[in-house]
Write a protein that holds these residues in place. Structure first.
Motif, PDB file in Angstrom:
ATOM      1  N   THR A   1      68.623  86.016  56.481  1.00  0.00           N
ATOM      2  CA  THR A   1      69.321  86.470  55.153  1.00  0.00           C
ATOM      3  C   THR A   1      68.952  86.060  54.336  1.00  0.00           C
ATOM      4  O   THR A   1      68.721  84.683  53.948  1.00  0.00           O
ATOM      5  CB  THR A   1      70.962  86.326  55.610  1.00  0.00           C
ATOM      6  OG1 THR A   1      71.327  86.877  56.758  1.00  0.00           O
ATOM      7  CG2 THR A   1      71.909  87.205  54.568  1.00  0.00           C
TER       8      THR A   1
ATOM      9  N   ALA B   1      73.358  90.309  49.871  1.00  0.00           N
ATOM     10  CA  ALA B   1      72.685  89.798  50.939  1.00  0.00           C
ATOM     11  C   ALA B   1      71.973  90.945  51.832  1.00  0.00           C
ATOM     12  O   ALA B   1      72.489  92.046  51.994  1.00  0.00           O
ATOM     13  CB  ALA B   1      73.612  89.336  51.957  1.00  0.00           C
TER      14      ALA B   1
ATOM     15  N   ASN C   1      69.156  91.451  55.254  1.00  0.00           N
ATOM     16  CA  ASN C   1      68.537  91.188  56.282  1.00  0.00           C
ATOM     17  C   ASN C   1      67.149  91.314  56.020  1.00  0.00           C
ATOM     18  O   ASN C   1      66.669  92.208  55.882  1.00  0.00           O
ATOM     19  CB  ASN C   1      69.122  91.474  57.624  1.00  0.00           C
ATOM     20  CG  ASN C   1      70.599  91.284  58.089  1.00  0.00           C
ATOM     21  OD1 ASN C   1      70.782  90.014  57.630  1.00  0.00           O
ATOM     22  ND2 ASN C   1      71.347  91.938  58.547  1.00  0.00           N
TER      23      ASN C   1
END
Length: 87
Positions: free
Chosen positions: A30, A45, A47
């Protein structure tokens, strides 16, 4: 859809690793960016998956980067036959 944002790297998580049902190895981490919005900043955020982790590791917290991503949703049906969507 393609989106682009520019922000300061706030935090990177440790790299998680595993194998898919097909036996393919994957990695995920992340990445949190601090993005200016007027008088405030927002944290976003992301991934980051296998093929992009090496590029992210070249940067340090505090570096300003430009992130580009695509958004898509997928259908999921659980064991009870209940359908839902995830993005």
């Amino acid at each position: 859809m393609r989106f682009i944002t520019k922000g300061k790297i706030y935090e990177r998580s440790a790299i998680a690793e595993g194998y898919s049902q097909n036996g393919n190895q994957w990695q995920r981490m992340t990445l949190v960016l601090e993005v200016p919005r007027g008088n405030y900043t927002k944290k976003v955020a992301f991934n980051v998956m296998t093929g992009n982790i090496a590029a992210v590791m070249a940067f340090n917290n505090g570096d300003v980067v430009e992130a580009e991503w695509d958004i898509a949703s997928r259908e999921y049906t659980n064991k009870e036959g209940i359908k839902s969507w995830f993005t």
